[in-house]
Design an enzyme around this catalytic site. Structure first.
Site, PDB file in Angstrom:
ATOM      1  N   ASP A  72       2.303 -36.701 -26.251  1.00  0.00           N
ATOM      2  CA  ASP A  72       1.111 -37.359 -26.780  1.00  0.00           C
ATOM      3  C   ASP A  72       1.380 -38.855 -26.853  1.00  0.00           C
ATOM      4  OD1 ASP A  72      -1.268 -35.799 -28.961  1.00  0.00           O
ATOM      5  OD2 ASP A  72      -1.390 -37.858 -28.204  1.00  0.00           O
ATOM      6  N   GLY A  94       3.645 -40.605 -24.164  1.00  0.00           N
ATOM      7  CA  GLY A  94       3.021 -40.964 -22.899  1.00  0.00           C
ATOM      8  C   GLY A  94       1.520 -40.776 -22.935  1.00  0.00           C
ATOM      9  N   ASP A  95       0.885 -41.180 -21.844  1.00  0.00           N
ATOM     10  CA  ASP A  95      -0.574 -41.128 -21.684  1.00  0.00           C
ATOM     11  C   ASP A  95      -0.881 -40.139 -20.569  1.00  0.00           C
ATOM     12  OD1 ASP A  95      -3.141 -41.616 -20.577  1.00  0.00           O
ATOM     13  OD2 ASP A  95      -3.081 -43.741 -21.065  1.00  0.00           O
ATOM     14  N   PHE A  96      -1.561 -39.057 -20.866  1.00  0.00           N
ATOM     15  CA  PHE A  96      -1.715 -38.000 -19.861  1.00  0.00           C
ATOM     16  C   PHE A  96      -2.605 -38.375 -18.689  1.00  0.00           C
ATOM     17  CE2 PHE A  96      -4.293 -35.866 -23.478  1.00  0.00           C
ATOM     18  CZ  PHE A  96      -5.502 -36.401 -23.109  1.00  0.00           C
ATOM     19  N   HIS A 130     -12.173 -30.396 -23.107  1.00  0.00           N
ATOM     20  CA  HIS A 130     -13.579 -30.570 -23.507  1.00  0.00           C
ATOM     21  C   HIS A 130     -13.917 -31.998 -23.940  1.00  0.00           C
ATOM     22  CE1 HIS A 130     -13.665 -29.821 -28.202  1.00  0.00           C
ATOM     23  NE2 HIS A 130     -12.572 -30.464 -27.870  1.00  0.00           N
TER      24      HIS A 130
END
Lengths: 352, 352
Positions: free
Chosen positions: A215, A241-243, A261
């Site tokens: 995350d 991290g940044d997905f 969603h």
């Protein structure tokens, strides 16, 4: 000619059809009364107060600073709604409200409802506008700050948010631990892990596994505290991290819960492609959300959650199991299936 | 240690107690989602539009000016909530929504829900403050204009309000016509008659009766139009007046429906005393409201209606049958009884 409840146009057979009544319509239309009553009760700390034992009306009125005009109506409404019980020793929590609405317990799910009370209830007042414009209606409306950006920048709000996420995810996390065939895998990564409900429950249930929570960096300390409180720090670690911007950590099994969603079609596919790229052959992706039934007529909660995504996000929407399996095939997964978890949640599992 | 849905403190018997889940809590706490979805649908005229026949999603989207982002989620949510049906020819009303939510029909009950959407939903956002202060939270808050004063001053708003009252009262009015022993009386007066649902249904069912609708002068033309539309102008007439300032019209039977709950204790007694003074010996007073069960644990709607009185009035509150019978005895009625009418409404009948 006379308007009545007993002769709608459809009853052309002399009245032997049972009369339609407006009750279901009125109960749903005025359903916000009972809903807001519970939300106010959580805000006031009714259930946390009663967790230490039953209390009479006067005592509760004093401790909760309620005006005497409506304190009894309020508390008795909670009894009639099934949220409190009342007996010779006064008002007390039900088994469910004592377990899930006492702020002192780890099982507290009230965080999400506190957010619903403080934010969502008001924003949903603009639902009609949202349905006309397709635009979100929360703090980000009209150029305001994005919800996630604001949350992640404020450690206290973030802590509250991820704790709320955990409490809501606990049931699904336990079901995932129980239902997915974990014995054939060694490592997992929860993508968008928040506090870490899924890594914790999966690691507790399957001692052979090691895992990662992935995350944005501000979540790290919160995740590590949560994992340590279960004594799992040797087996479950955090990766920041940044997905969207960074490669996902390598693992046999990737989990994406209440993530897809939040995003539009392009970003959903981007995330699914990223997962497919990261997994080894035979690896699995577990997606879970309030999956809408394929016929889109049963899971009211999932459909309403999609309207909540309209209110809260720029492009987010909820989806059916069939939708998700189609996207998974599109990005290259060779097989997939849907399995109910708990309540309105299901998982959609894809295998590479 | 692990938070889960399966082991609350109360299940000390090795887990054979069925697990408590947070589902009922979450469904109630987020119940405003489904409620606001129906309210927006009424505001948008979904049901009036479909009263002319089924329609597909694209057609409805165009006619209702819905953005394509969430139009399908919105309509399918209404299906899952039981407010619409969907089949090969598209979306259509249910029997109940076709009868009660089509603006063109006399059976339309949507007026009250339009008011709930435009006014109450927002005001109930201040429920917590109201519970602390005992103060109303509508337009009259902080010295603003009283709801009834504003309504009665605006003919269009008044017409909408009294029509909404009629639609909601129709079921109770029909039940009162059926259940009360009208054959032994000759005349009646509905105190606070609004549009006249009770006088109309009672006069239609009992041809020997003549009656009066008593309300503030601006209601007169609306009442007379409504009565005339049923051909009853020879038997039912309007008398203008203020039920606090003026004597009540003479009649064998007085009716006070959805009136007492608007007022505080002193004013409730004043109205009951006035009724007792007006009636002849053997005359009857019929009070009806969402009467709360004596144990104050079953009629959630009545208890929540009392909280709505907190939001909407300075001193109003709903009450039990036992409460009402006690007040009736206090002002001198010699006997009384409670009888359910329809849905959450009951009547409390007092005989002089």
């Amino acid at each position: 000619m006379a308007s009545s409840t007993v002769e709608p146009a459809s009853a052309g057979n002399g009245g032997s059809v049972p009369p339609v009544t407006p009750d279901q319509i009125m109960q749903l239309g005025l359903g916000f009364w009972g809903s807001k009553t519970l939300l106010s009760a959580i805000e006031l700390g009714v259930f946390s107060t009663l967790a230490s034992g039953p209390a009479g009306e006067e005592d509760l009125r004093r401790r909760l600073d309620l005006h005497e005009r409506s304190s009894r109506d309020f508390l008795d409404a909670l009894v009639a709604l099934g949220m409190l019980e009342r007996g010779p020793r006064g008002y007390r929590n039900t088994a469910a409200t004592d377990f899930f609405l006492d702020r002192a317990k780890p099982s507290y799910v009230g965080g999400l409802l506190e957010m619903a009370n403080a934010r969502l209830y008001g924003f949903w007042g603009s639902l009609t506008e949202a349905l006309h414009t397709g635009e979100l209606q929360n703090e980000a409306k009209g150029g305001g700050e994005d919800l996630f950006a604001a949350l992640y920048a404020d450690p206290d709000r973030l802590r509250g948010f991820v704790a709320a996420m955990s409490a809501i995810s606990a049931g699904a996390a336990l079901a995932i631990a129980q239902k997915f065939p974990w014995d054939r895998h060694h490592t997992f990564c929860d993508v968008g892990s928040a506090q870490g409900a899924v890594p914790v429950h999966v690691a507790l249930a399957h001692r052979h596994l090691t895992g990662i929570g992935f995350d944005l960096a501000p979540v790290g300390p919160i995740f590590e505290d949560f994992v340590a409180s279960f004594g799992l720090e040797e087996r479950v670690r955090f990766v920041a991290g940044d997905f969207f911007a960074d490669p996902l950590p390598a693992a046999d099994v990737l989990v994406m819960g209440h993530i897809l969603h939040d995003w539009g079609m392009d970003d959903k596919l981007k995330l699914l492609r990223s997962a497919h790229d990261t997994l080894p052959d035979g690896g699995a992706l577990i997606v879970y959300d309030a999956i809408i039934d394929d016929e889109r007529r049963e899971n009211a909660f999932g459909l309403l959650m999609s309207l909540n995504m309209l209110i809260e996000t720029r492009e987010g929407f909820d989806y059916t199991g069939a939708d998700c399996r189609g996207w998974m095939a599109e990005v290259g997964f060779r097989e997939s299936y849907v399995e109910p978890l708990v309540g309105p949640d299901s998982m959609v599992v894809a295998v590479k």
